[in-house]
Design a protein around this motif. Sequence first.
Motif, PDB file in Angstrom:
ATOM      1  N   THR A 190       0.974   3.815  -3.112  1.00 58.88           N
ATOM      2  CA  THR A 190       0.501   5.160  -2.801  1.00 58.88           C
ATOM      3  C   THR A 190       1.480   6.200  -3.344  1.00 58.88           C
ATOM      4  O   THR A 190       1.076   7.245  -3.838  1.00 58.88           O
ATOM      5  N   HIS A 218     -10.368   6.704   2.353  1.00 55.13           N
ATOM      6  CA  HIS A 218     -10.640   5.803   3.469  1.00 55.13           C
ATOM      7  C   HIS A 218     -10.159   6.387   4.797  1.00 55.13           C
ATOM      8  O   HIS A 218     -10.762   6.123   5.837  1.00 55.13           O
ATOM      9  N   ASN A 219      -9.105   7.181   4.781  1.00 59.72           N
ATOM     10  CA  ASN A 219      -8.677   7.862   6.002  1.00 59.72           C
ATOM     11  C   ASN A 219      -9.739   8.851   6.463  1.00 59.72           C
ATOM     12  O   ASN A 219     -10.033   8.948   7.662  1.00 59.72           O
ATOM     13  N   ILE A 233       0.836  -1.202   0.000  1.00 60.08           N
ATOM     14  CA  ILE A 233       0.000   0.000   0.000  1.00 60.08           C
ATOM     15  C   ILE A 233       0.867   1.247   0.000  1.00 60.08           C
ATOM     16  O   ILE A 233       0.610   2.204  -0.739  1.00 60.08           O
ATOM     17  N   GLN A 234       1.932   1.263   0.804  1.00 63.29           N
ATOM     18  CA  GLN A 234       2.822   2.418   0.831  1.00 63.29           C
ATOM     19  C   GLN A 234       3.509   2.607  -0.518  1.00 63.29           C
ATOM     20  O   GLN A 234       3.607   3.723  -1.026  1.00 63.29           O
ATOM     21  N   TRP A 262      -7.470   6.757  -3.041  1.00 61.98           N
ATOM     22  CA  TRP A 262      -8.206   5.715  -2.330  1.00 61.98           C
ATOM     23  C   TRP A 262      -7.835   5.734  -0.844  1.00 61.98           C
ATOM     24  O   TRP A 262      -8.704   5.661   0.027  1.00 61.98           O
ATOM     25  N   VAL A 263      -6.539   5.848  -0.546  1.00 70.35           N
ATOM     26  CA  VAL A 263      -6.079   5.870   0.847  1.00 70.35           C
ATOM     27  C   VAL A 263      -6.613   7.111   1.553  1.00 70.35           C
ATOM     28  O   VAL A 263      -7.088   7.035   2.689  1.00 70.35           O
ATOM     29  N   ASN A 264      -6.545   8.269   0.892  1.00 70.76           N
ATOM     30  CA  ASN A 264      -7.055   9.495   1.502  1.00 70.76           C
ATOM     31  C   ASN A 264      -8.549   9.413   1.771  1.00 70.76           C
ATOM     32  O   ASN A 264      -9.025   9.863   2.816  1.00 70.76           O
ATOM     33  N   MET A 305      -4.261   5.240  -6.132  1.00 67.78           N
ATOM     34  CA  MET A 305      -4.098   4.602  -4.819  1.00 67.78           C
ATOM     35  C   MET A 305      -4.016   5.659  -3.729  1.00 67.78           C
ATOM     36  O   MET A 305      -4.561   5.469  -2.644  1.00 67.78           O
ATOM     37  N   LEU A 306      -3.354   6.771  -4.008  1.00 65.81           N
ATOM     38  CA  LEU A 306      -3.278   7.862  -3.036  1.00 65.81           C
ATOM     39  C   LEU A 306      -4.671   8.405  -2.739  1.00 65.81           C
ATOM     40  O   LEU A 306      -5.024   8.639  -1.588  1.00 65.81           O
TER      41      LEU A 306
END
Length: 58
Positions: A27, A40-41, A23-24, A36-38, A33-34
């Motif tokens: 991202t 979900h955060n 994931i890192q 998506w991570v943002n 992916m960045l």
Amino acid sequence: MKKISYIIFDLLTIAFLIGAYAIQYFTKKKLGMLRWVNYHNMQFQKNAVYGIVKYITF
């Protein structure tokens, strides 16, 4: 039985570490992916349980 559970926990730990690294890595390499991570955060921080978890970790 104890030895089997240790092996299972070690394999799970390795799998989680590989997943976190993937994931890192993606991202930093892929904009999707960045995003998506943002997303979900933000969803996690909107959750009412987030405040409780934040204070428990401190």
